[in-house]
Design a protein around this motif. Structure first.
Motif, PDB file in Angstrom:
ATOM      1  N   VAL A   1       5.882  66.351 -23.674  1.00 10.90           N
ATOM      2  CA  VAL A   1       7.034  65.818 -22.936  1.00 10.90           C
ATOM      3  C   VAL A   1       6.550  65.210 -21.625  1.00 10.90           C
ATOM      4  O   VAL A   1       5.945  65.905 -20.801  1.00 10.90           O
ATOM      5  CB  VAL A   1       8.062  66.924 -22.653  1.00 10.90           C
ATOM      6  CG1 VAL A   1       9.275  66.354 -21.927  1.00 10.90           C
ATOM      7  CG2 VAL A   1       8.478  67.606 -23.953  1.00 10.90           C
ATOM      8  N   CYS A   2       6.813  63.936 -21.430  1.00 11.83           N
ATOM      9  CA  CYS A   2       6.390  63.294 -20.192  1.00 11.83           C
ATOM     10  C   CYS A   2       7.584  63.034 -19.275  1.00 11.83           C
ATOM     11  O   CYS A   2       8.685  62.720 -19.737  1.00 11.83           O
ATOM     12  CB  CYS A   2       5.641  61.985 -20.460  1.00 11.83           C
ATOM     13  SG  CYS A   2       6.645  60.614 -21.073  1.00 11.83           S
ATOM     14  N   GLY A   3       7.354  63.210 -17.982  1.00 11.86           N
ATOM     15  CA  GLY A   3       8.330  62.816 -16.975  1.00 11.86           C
ATOM     16  C   GLY A   3       7.981  61.422 -16.498  1.00 11.86           C
ATOM     17  O   GLY A   3       6.794  61.088 -16.364  1.00 11.86           O
ATOM     18  N   VAL A   4       8.983  60.591 -16.274  1.00 15.90           N
ATOM     19  CA  VAL A   4       8.761  59.197 -15.879  1.00 15.90           C
ATOM     20  C   VAL A   4       9.630  58.864 -14.674  1.00 15.90           C
ATOM     21  O   VAL A   4      10.823  59.178 -14.649  1.00 15.90           O
ATOM     22  CB  VAL A   4       9.098  58.226 -17.037  1.00 15.90           C
ATOM     23  CG1 VAL A   4       8.799  56.788 -16.637  1.00 15.90           C
ATOM     24  CG2 VAL A   4       8.338  58.596 -18.302  1.00 15.90           C
ATOM     25  N   ASP A   5       9.027  58.218 -13.685  1.00 11.19           N
ATOM     26  CA  ASP A   5       9.794  57.775 -12.510  1.00 11.19           C
ATOM     27  C   ASP A   5       9.142  56.534 -11.932  1.00 11.19           C
ATOM     28  O   ASP A   5       8.005  56.186 -12.253  1.00 11.19           O
ATOM     29  CB  ASP A   5       9.856  58.878 -11.459  1.00 11.19           C
ATOM     30  CG  ASP A   5      11.031  58.696 -10.493  1.00 11.19           C
ATOM     31  OD1 ASP A   5      11.834  57.750 -10.680  1.00 11.19           O
ATOM     32  OD2 ASP A   5      11.149  59.493  -9.545  1.00 11.19           O
ATOM     33  N   GLU A   6       9.882  55.853 -11.069  1.00 13.17           N
ATOM     34  CA  GLU A   6       9.400  54.620 -10.454  1.00 13.17           C
ATOM     35  C   GLU A   6       9.409  54.736  -8.938  1.00 13.17           C
ATOM     36  O   GLU A   6      10.006  55.644  -8.367  1.00 13.17           O
ATOM     37  CB  GLU A   6      10.257  53.428 -10.889  1.00 13.17           C
ATOM     38  CG  GLU A   6      11.761  53.571 -10.645  1.00 13.17           C
ATOM     39  CD  GLU A   6      12.199  53.433  -9.209  1.00 13.17           C
ATOM     40  OE1 GLU A   6      11.526  52.727  -8.421  1.00 13.17           O
ATOM     41  OE2 GLU A   6      13.236  54.030  -8.852  1.00 13.17           O
ATOM     42  N   ALA A   7       8.749  53.792  -8.303  1.00 11.82           N
ATOM     43  CA  ALA A   7       8.781  53.676  -6.841  1.00 11.82           C
ATOM     44  C   ALA A   7       8.717  52.202  -6.482  1.00 11.82           C
ATOM     45  O   ALA A   7       7.937  51.448  -7.059  1.00 11.82           O
ATOM     46  CB  ALA A   7       7.600  54.411  -6.211  1.00 11.82           C
TER      47      ALA A   7
ATOM     48  N   VAL B   1       6.548  46.848  -8.308  1.00 10.65           N
ATOM     49  CA  VAL B   1       7.278  48.080  -8.568  1.00 10.65           C
ATOM     50  C   VAL B   1       6.338  48.947  -9.397  1.00 10.65           C
ATOM     51  O   VAL B   1       5.729  48.480 -10.353  1.00 10.65           O
ATOM     52  CB  VAL B   1       8.617  47.841  -9.297  1.00 10.65           C
ATOM     53  CG1 VAL B   1       8.442  47.124 -10.630  1.00 10.65           C
ATOM     54  CG2 VAL B   1       9.368  49.158  -9.489  1.00 10.65           C
ATOM     55  N   TYR B   2       6.176  50.180  -8.993  1.00  4.20           N
ATOM     56  CA  TYR B   2       5.258  51.111  -9.659  1.00  4.20           C
ATOM     57  C   TYR B   2       6.029  52.110 -10.511  1.00  4.20           C
ATOM     58  O   TYR B   2       7.189  52.403 -10.239  1.00  4.20           O
ATOM     59  CB  TYR B   2       4.435  51.885  -8.623  1.00  4.20           C
ATOM     60  CG  TYR B   2       3.143  51.210  -8.224  1.00  4.20           C
ATOM     61  CD1 TYR B   2       1.917  51.713  -8.632  1.00  4.20           C
ATOM     62  CD2 TYR B   2       3.157  50.061  -7.441  1.00  4.20           C
ATOM     63  CE1 TYR B   2       0.725  51.095  -8.274  1.00  4.20           C
ATOM     64  CE2 TYR B   2       1.973  49.432  -7.074  1.00  4.20           C
ATOM     65  CZ  TYR B   2       0.758  49.959  -7.491  1.00  4.20           C
ATOM     66  OH  TYR B   2      -0.415  49.341  -7.132  1.00  4.20           O
ATOM     67  N   ALA B   3       5.354  52.626 -11.528  1.00  5.86           N
ATOM     68  CA  ALA B   3       5.915  53.710 -12.334  1.00  5.86           C
ATOM     69  C   ALA B   3       4.784  54.650 -12.709  1.00  5.86           C
ATOM     70  O   ALA B   3       3.619  54.256 -12.761  1.00  5.86           O
ATOM     71  CB  ALA B   3       6.581  53.167 -13.592  1.00  5.86           C
ATOM     72  N   ALA B   4       5.144  55.894 -12.962  1.00  6.48           N
ATOM     73  CA  ALA B   4       4.155  56.874 -13.403  1.00  6.48           C
ATOM     74  C   ALA B   4       4.761  57.741 -14.490  1.00  6.48           C
ATOM     75  O   ALA B   4       5.982  57.906 -14.578  1.00  6.48           O
ATOM     76  CB  ALA B   4       3.690  57.743 -12.231  1.00  6.48           C
ATOM     77  N   ALA B   5       3.882  58.263 -15.331  1.00  8.91           N
ATOM     78  CA  ALA B   5       4.272  59.207 -16.375  1.00  8.91           C
ATOM     79  C   ALA B   5       3.346  60.412 -16.276  1.00  8.91           C
ATOM     80  O   ALA B   5       2.138  60.253 -16.082  1.00  8.91           O
ATOM     81  CB  ALA B   5       4.170  58.558 -17.752  1.00  8.91           C
ATOM     82  N   VAL B   6       3.911  61.596 -16.404  1.00 10.37           N
ATOM     83  CA  VAL B   6       3.122  62.826 -16.285  1.00 10.37           C
ATOM     84  C   VAL B   6       3.522  63.805 -17.383  1.00 10.37           C
ATOM     85  O   VAL B   6       4.713  64.045 -17.601  1.00 10.37           O
ATOM     86  CB  VAL B   6       3.337  63.504 -14.908  1.00 10.37           C
ATOM     87  CG1 VAL B   6       2.590  64.830 -14.849  1.00 10.37           C
ATOM     88  CG2 VAL B   6       2.880  62.590 -13.777  1.00 10.37           C
ATOM     89  N   ILE B   7       2.519  64.343 -18.063  1.00  9.31           N
ATOM     90  CA  ILE B   7       2.739  65.431 -19.014  1.00  9.31           C
ATOM     91  C   ILE B   7       2.129  66.695 -18.415  1.00  9.31           C
ATOM     92  O   ILE B   7       0.918  66.748 -18.160  1.00  9.31           O
ATOM     93  CB  ILE B   7       2.081  65.146 -20.381  1.00  9.31           C
ATOM     94  CG1 ILE B   7       2.634  63.852 -20.993  1.00  9.31           C
ATOM     95  CG2 ILE B   7       2.322  66.330 -21.336  1.00  9.31           C
ATOM     96  CD1 ILE B   7       1.942  63.452 -22.298  1.00  9.31           C
ATOM     97  N   LEU B   8       2.965  67.673 -18.164  1.00  8.02           N
ATOM     98  CA  LEU B   8       2.477  68.959 -17.663  1.00  8.02           C
ATOM     99  C   LEU B   8       2.123  69.867 -18.832  1.00  8.02           C
ATOM    100  O   LEU B   8       2.608  69.680 -19.958  1.00  8.02           O
ATOM    101  CB  LEU B   8       3.549  69.621 -16.798  1.00  8.02           C
ATOM    102  CG  LEU B   8       3.956  68.873 -15.525  1.00  8.02           C
ATOM    103  CD1 LEU B   8       5.120  69.593 -14.851  1.00  8.02           C
ATOM    104  CD2 LEU B   8       2.778  68.741 -14.568  1.00  8.02           C
ATOM    105  N   ARG B   9       1.283  70.834 -18.566  1.00  9.04           N
ATOM    106  CA  ARG B   9       0.964  71.828 -19.587  1.00  9.04           C
ATOM    107  C   ARG B   9       2.187  72.734 -19.810  1.00  9.04           C
ATOM    108  O   ARG B   9       3.032  72.873 -18.916  1.00  9.04           O
ATOM    109  CB  ARG B   9      -0.244  72.655 -19.141  1.00  9.04           C
ATOM    110  CG  ARG B   9      -1.470  71.785 -18.870  1.00  9.04           C
ATOM    111  CD  ARG B   9      -2.641  72.581 -18.320  1.00  9.04           C
ATOM    112  NE  ARG B   9      -3.666  71.664 -17.830  1.00  9.04           N
ATOM    113  CZ  ARG B   9      -4.531  71.019 -18.599  1.00  9.04           C
ATOM    114  NH1 ARG B   9      -4.502  71.197 -19.909  1.00  9.04           N
ATOM    115  NH2 ARG B   9      -5.422  70.205 -18.072  1.00  9.04           N
ATOM    116  N   PRO B  10       2.338  73.330 -20.980  1.00  8.99           N
ATOM    117  CA  PRO B  10       3.495  74.182 -21.252  1.00  8.99           C
ATOM    118  C   PRO B  10       3.684  75.252 -20.174  1.00  8.99           C
ATOM    119  O   PRO B  10       2.768  75.999 -19.855  1.00  8.99           O
ATOM    120  CB  PRO B  10       3.151  74.817 -22.605  1.00  8.99           C
ATOM    121  CG  PRO B  10       2.263  73.812 -23.268  1.00  8.99           C
ATOM    122  CD  PRO B  10       1.446  73.224 -22.154  1.00  8.99           C
TER     123      PRO B  10
END
Length: 201
Positions: free
Chosen positions: A16-22, A31-40
């Motif tokens: 599951v990735c979280g996605v946001d922009e700046a 315009v920037y965006a990032a995606a992050v997958i955290l460990r369970p």
């Protein structure tokens, strides 16, 4: 901050990735965006909505997130793409690039806001998600710090605009500098059409 991630995991999603922009509002820069997958079950201490953190705290967490997250990716859409596709379309473009850039492919996305950017995977939009989801919050920090660092580099290239002070946002100082110096290659001309007409008179 992990409720949405746990809910997605309970539905069978493994990455599951979280996605946001700046940077949707500035007059200049990508315009920037990032995606992050955290460990369970992972919640990195201090991670929160980037707007609620000091610059120093964001900078520190930027390194921690990159080191400790399962996977992360940062992407952007250029001022030219913003002018071509409008800011919403360019934001979606940056978000798609961020998700596609993950070293571990995501099978589900949690996206800040109320609009689905069309990522090609199951997506849940969460209003004010950067304050409600740990992975979106982490993405918000990566996107914000990456964009701010870029604008500081642009300040060296175009010192007359004082990007180090406003990062391209529509402050009085920024408008004053545009009035004196005109626009530069990283300005979003679609954001400045009215102003450019006024300056050309």
């Amino acid at each position: 901050m992990l409720a949405y991630e746990k809910e997605a995991a309970g539905e069978g999603f493994c990455a599951v990735c979280g996605v946001d922009e700046a940077g949707r509002g500035p007059l200049a820069g990508p315009v920037y965006a990032a995606a992050v997958i955290l460990r369970p079950g992972q919640q990195i201490e201090g991670v929160n909505d980037s707007k609620k953190l000091t610059e120093k705290k964001r900078e520190a967490l930027f390194e921690v997130i990159q080191r400790e997250a399962l996977s992360w990716s940062i992407a952007f859409a250029t001022p030219e793409e913003i002018d071509t596709y409008n800011i919403l379309g360019a934001t979606y473009l940056a978000m798609n690039r961020a998700v596609e850039g993950l070293s571990c492919p995501a099978d589900c996305a949690l996206v800040d806001g109320n609009r689905d950017p069309g990522l090609g995977i199951p997506t849940r939009t969460i209003v004010k998600g950067d304050g409600l989801s740990a992975s979106i919050a982490a993405a918000s920090i990566l996107a914000k710090v990456a964009r701010d660092r870029y604008m500081l580099e642009m300040d060296k290239q175009y010192p007359q605009y004082k990007f180090c002070r406003h990062k391209g946002y529509p402050t009085k100082l920024h408008y004053d500098m545009i009035a004196v110096h005109g626009v530069c290659p990283i300005h979003r001309r679609s954001f400045l059409k009215t102003l450019e007409k006024h300056l050309s008179k």
